[in-house]
Write a protein that holds these residues in place. Sequence first.
Motif, PDB file in Angstrom:
ATOM      1  N   GLN A   1      35.230   3.827  18.838  1.00  0.00           N
ATOM      2  CA  GLN A   1      35.529   5.206  18.447  1.00  0.00           C
ATOM      3  C   GLN A   1      35.903   5.984  19.698  1.00  0.00           C
ATOM      4  N   VAL A   2      37.051   6.621  19.662  1.00  0.00           N
ATOM      5  CA  VAL A   2      37.454   7.407  20.829  1.00  0.00           C
ATOM      6  C   VAL A   2      37.450   8.901  20.529  1.00  0.00           C
ATOM      7  N   GLN A   3      37.623   9.260  19.287  1.00  0.00           N
ATOM      8  CA  GLN A   3      37.562  10.670  18.929  1.00  0.00           C
ATOM      9  C   GLN A   3      37.012  10.780  17.525  1.00  0.00           C
ATOM     10  N   GLY A   4      36.370  11.890  17.235  1.00  0.00           N
ATOM     11  CA  GLY A   4      35.890  12.115  15.888  1.00  0.00           C
ATOM     12  C   GLY A   4      35.744  13.591  15.659  1.00  0.00           C
ATOM     13  N   HIS A   5      35.881  14.008  14.429  1.00  0.00           N
ATOM     14  CA  HIS A   5      35.653  15.404  14.107  1.00  0.00           C
ATOM     15  C   HIS A   5      34.769  15.466  12.873  1.00  0.00           C
ATOM     16  N   PRO A   6      33.676  16.179  12.825  1.00  0.00           N
ATOM     17  CA  PRO A   6      33.187  17.036  13.906  1.00  0.00           C
ATOM     18  C   PRO A   6      32.666  16.270  15.121  1.00  0.00           C
TER      19      PRO A   6
ATOM     20  N   ALA B   1      49.933  19.299  22.165  1.00  0.00           N
ATOM     21  CA  ALA B   1      49.038  18.514  23.022  1.00  0.00           C
ATOM     22  C   ALA B   1      49.881  17.589  23.893  1.00  0.00           C
ATOM     23  N   THR B   2      49.618  17.604  25.188  1.00  0.00           N
ATOM     24  CA  THR B   2      50.457  16.794  26.062  1.00  0.00           C
ATOM     25  C   THR B   2      49.727  15.590  26.628  1.00  0.00           C
ATOM     26  N   LYS B   3      48.432  15.717  26.822  1.00  0.00           N
ATOM     27  CA  LYS B   3      47.729  14.572  27.372  1.00  0.00           C
ATOM     28  C   LYS B   3      47.244  13.688  26.233  1.00  0.00           C
ATOM     29  N   PHE B   4      47.068  12.423  26.522  1.00  0.00           N
ATOM     30  CA  PHE B   4      46.663  11.470  25.500  1.00  0.00           C
ATOM     31  C   PHE B   4      45.367  11.913  24.819  1.00  0.00           C
ATOM     32  N   ASP B   5      44.390  12.309  25.622  1.00  0.00           N
ATOM     33  CA  ASP B   5      43.108  12.736  25.059  1.00  0.00           C
ATOM     34  C   ASP B   5      43.277  13.971  24.195  1.00  0.00           C
TER      35      ASP B   5
ATOM     36  N   ASN C   1      53.546  10.116  23.431  1.00  0.00           N
ATOM     37  CA  ASN C   1      52.773  10.278  24.644  1.00  0.00           C
ATOM     38  C   ASN C   1      52.772   9.016  25.481  1.00  0.00           C
ATOM     39  N   ARG C   2      52.578   7.888  24.761  1.00  0.00           N
ATOM     40  CA  ARG C   2      52.484   6.626  25.471  1.00  0.00           C
ATOM     41  C   ARG C   2      53.817   6.242  26.106  1.00  0.00           C
ATOM     42  N   LEU C   3      54.889   6.497  25.343  1.00  0.00           N
ATOM     43  CA  LEU C   3      56.212   6.167  25.878  1.00  0.00           C
ATOM     44  C   LEU C   3      56.484   6.959  27.143  1.00  0.00           C
ATOM     45  N   ALA C   4      56.182   8.245  27.059  1.00  0.00           N
ATOM     46  CA  ALA C   4      56.435   9.098  28.224  1.00  0.00           C
ATOM     47  C   ALA C   4      55.626   8.582  29.406  1.00  0.00           C
TER      48      ALA C   4
ATOM     49  N   TRP D   1      42.325  14.400  20.352  1.00  0.00           N
ATOM     50  CA  TRP D   1      41.412  15.446  19.914  1.00  0.00           C
ATOM     51  C   TRP D   1      42.074  16.301  18.832  1.00  0.00           C
ATOM     52  N   ALA D   2      43.334  16.699  19.115  1.00  0.00           N
ATOM     53  CA  ALA D   2      44.061  17.536  18.163  1.00  0.00           C
ATOM     54  C   ALA D   2      44.211  16.792  16.838  1.00  0.00           C
ATOM     55  N   ALA D   3      44.488  15.497  16.919  1.00  0.00           N
ATOM     56  CA  ALA D   3      44.678  14.701  15.710  1.00  0.00           C
ATOM     57  C   ALA D   3      43.394  14.693  14.889  1.00  0.00           C
TER      58      ALA D   3
END
Lengths: 912, 231
Positions: free
Chosen positions: A570-575, A535-539, A659-662, A543-545
């Motif tokens: 909350q920014v991401q959740g699974h499901p 995963a390259t983009k922050f989102d 990701n953030r550093l980059a 999501w992958a995490a």
Amino acid sequence: MTPAEDDRPAPEAFLQAARAESEPPQKRGKLKIFLGAAPGVGKTYAMLEEAHLRRRAGVDVVAALVETHGRMETAAQLVGLALLPRRRVPYRGQVLTELDIDALIERRPQLALIDELAHSNPPGSRHPKRWQDVMEVLDSGIDVLTTLNIQHIESLNDAVTRISGARVQETVPDAVVAEADAIELIDLPPDELIDRLKEGKIYRPAQAGQALENFFTRDKLTALREMALRTTAGQVDAEILSLMQAKATRGPLPSGERLMVCINEAPVAKTLVRSGKRMAERAKIPWLAVTVVTPTHEALGAEAQQQMQDAMRLAETLGAETVTLRAESDVAGELLRFARSRNVSRLLIGRPRWQKTPWRRLTAFTREAVSDRLLDGATDFEVTVVTPNVRNERRKAVARPRIDTQARGYVAAVVVTAIATLLGLPVESIDLLPSSALTVFYLLGVMLVGAHYGLGPSLFASLLAFLCYNFFFIDPILTLTVAKPSEVVALSVFLLGALFTGNLASRLKAQIESMRATQTRIETLYTFARKIASATKFDDVLWAAAAHGAKALNARTLILTPDAAGALQQVQGHPSIEEHLDARAAGAAQWAFEKAEAAGTGTGTLPGSDWLFAPLATAGKPFGVFGVAFADPQRAADPETRRLLLAVEDQVAVAIERNRLAEELSNARVAAESDQLRAALLNSVSHDLRTPLVTVIGAMSSLADPDTDLPRDDRQELVETALDEARRLDRYVQNLLDMTRLGHGALKPKRGAVDIREIIGRVRSDLARTLMRHSLHVEVPRDLPMLQVDPVLIGQALINLLENAAKYAPAGTAITVRAGLDGKGNAEIRVIDEGPGIPVADREKVFDLFHRAARGDGAPAGTGMGLAIVRGLVAAHGGKVRADAGPGGQGAALVMTLPLAPPEDTDEESEQ
Amino acid sequence: MTPNAASARILLIEDEAPIRRFLKIALGSAGHETLEAGSGREGLERAVIGNPDLIILDLGLPDMDGKAVVREIRSWSSLPILVLSVRDGEAEKIAALDAGADDYVTKPFATGELLARLRVLLRKRGDSEAQPSTVQVGPLSVDLARRLVTVGDQEIKLTRKEFDILALLARHGGRLVSHRQILTEVWGPAHVDDLHYLRIAIGHIRNKLDDDPASPRFIVTEPGVGYRLLS
């Protein structure tokens, strides 16, 4: 540099040595390192660019040693710099050319370029390594620009070896890098680097194939690149930290000292870490938390391993560098070796406390030996021993292994013993074996129980076996009394044997289980790490995490990060994101975020919640929390799961941080660039935009003046001049608009199949006036396929190229637009003029904003945006633009490479 | 009233006074009478009351969307509308043309260019009562009634669709015809997005007419918008 800093003791032995040779009579020079992840990213080029900049600013620059490696662009950059002749050194029948350090110091420029910091000098040179030469040059007060690849940094050597499979012999001590006044990271995405390699820009083609296979693979380059990014980010961090400290307090100056905290699985570990943090903070020195893994490590109880993991994690959270060492047996020796290699001056170790159970006491005893041996061996260190405060280290409740398994073990012990007895009775009755041999049956039983159910049941089975054997087979039979003294001995030996067998078998079981658990964990983690790394983009990372974390842990997951106001969202959740996160869970999340420790179910904080939240942090403050709600609530308390969770979190944190550093790095670069741009833009607006207005206003006001009676011809000329200038102004404004739109990414090409001739036709009629003084030739083969482009945008690009040609080519010459295929499935549109051409060194730069090939007052007017816009427009189509010499080396050819449209699969004639 | 290309009454809807001022002078010198309106509302009123022969409409009006003005006028009148748009406003232009505008001029423009467009539009109006059966562009002649195309003395064989396209362009004599318009009229409303049909057909026509798109003699491409036949 403050005078105080010059007084401080040299931090590193080698630096002292290097400086001793020439006592600095004046201020030390400044060192700037251009750091790259791999050969060919453009370090030397960047260094030369900076050299030119400084030279133009009036600095006396000498290229003391620059390796071009036969790269054309780099060699071209050397033009205009003062070169220092190299020293010729005969070596094994060859003549090598090396840095002439004496000549350089004698020449005494303000700034010297010395390429390849990691280079080893041939035998017989003054210093064995080039970095030592550089130190001497710096000491003599000369500033130095140098280049370095990440794999040459000493401490990264091992990691690089693992990645690339080849050990790098030439290394530079970390301290040299840490002491550098500036590090500039020269970054190039792996794909572009591989492209460059394939194009032969890095190695000659013969070498390139081998390099591609061995080193320039995407994976390796990505890993190296990450390492370079981290190193640079670390340096920036250190700079900021020391700046802040310098402002806040006048404490002891930072030195190369380090504190090392030795962590083992003892409960004292966390106390050690906290003490370490305090000590390091007081002394303002960096610190390390180190643990040693031995082969017996996995055999340790889950609880002990958990302790150790917790401690290491805490250390990491508190800003320590954490290192896990491996040793066969000599733990103390390994620790000391490592400490010396990392320039550690202080050690912090814990004094184990005597444990309650005899078993613990035994293991504690072996650890005692480690700390004792540490104390014995650490004669050159300042050692601090911390005694644990038992009450502070109260263990958190950890669920015992499931009771039913235990009970089943004891039942099994009874059953197995009974079977052994039942088998033994007939064997004994027919006198097949001597009764003493029957003990084998019992031992076998004990071993089975031990291997399946662990220590307790196996000990129980041993006792049962002992009693049964005594009862059924030892005279007098069916009593527990023993008649013969020899049988007492036999029985005792049997009991001991049984106990030993049981214990051994249970240990084996524990080890196998632990191995199995480790393997599962590693596999899960590996899968997870692979998925999240892609995963390259922050989102995408979030999501992958969330998704893969949920899979790896068999749980629902949530990721929360603070919003602008600092409240967790909350920014991401699974499901999915939780609609109603209850107050307890929200509280646990908040706690985890604020206190940087896990909270929720299975922890000591808000255990009533369904969720377990852990902070996401690499070094420093958490930047979010990761929450899980296990499908099986029992799992929250299972140390194995917790360990897996921690590892998953680590991966997530590292991925997000990376990701953030980059992003920060590229933002910083963008910010710097946009500052430059702003200045150039202001200049452009004030000068280039106002010039046409001067003419327009001047011409119009003289026409408007009722008192002047101008002849008809003069009036006409004034009007035409004003008109021409107004048109020029219009083009500038158009350029500014295009540039702004490109800059905002607001330019979205509406691509379709287009005949380039249509575009040329349109452009030709639009530019009729501009091209008045040149003859325009169009050479497009009739069978040229359609282009997949936005006709308006590519039309604009072509307009800019033609205007550029008309501007530089003398009147009366021909301008040719030639289209064709490039042989790689793209179209090439060339705009060829018969003007002065573009010098090789400028061929890349002409596409930079506000770059003009010929500068000064005599330069043709222009905003310096035209070609930059072409590059932007063409890039928006996935194409490329470059500058070449014209045919026969005369004039300039600007070449756009553009994609072709896919061949039409439906023809309207056949369809209709 | 029989307006002709030489003198017509033109309604100028444009909020920028300086532009109105110079256009009034330029139009006046070409023999046209000018009505002025500084806003969309005022423009619509003048269009009803002033009985203009042609409307020049700026798309960027302060009070209402230029496209809405076009639609309102089209709801009761077919008088020619020329829109003024800024460069890069391809989407705007197309939307205005789809709403019923007849042609566009990109700001900034030379007055010569504007007057040429006006001539074409005003001539069309004159022609609309008596459509000529043959359109002549240089050596090209398109006989609409007999469906015959010749370049010089040479007869050119076109397919039915190719002829329909060329005839459509010819009937609009010099006026822009948008992609949508051609696709709808020649292929039918279901094919408005099948731009590649049109592109291929135009390519064939050009080949047959020996018309080089890089320096067109007959058919001019307005990139992203449509085509026009030179007049």
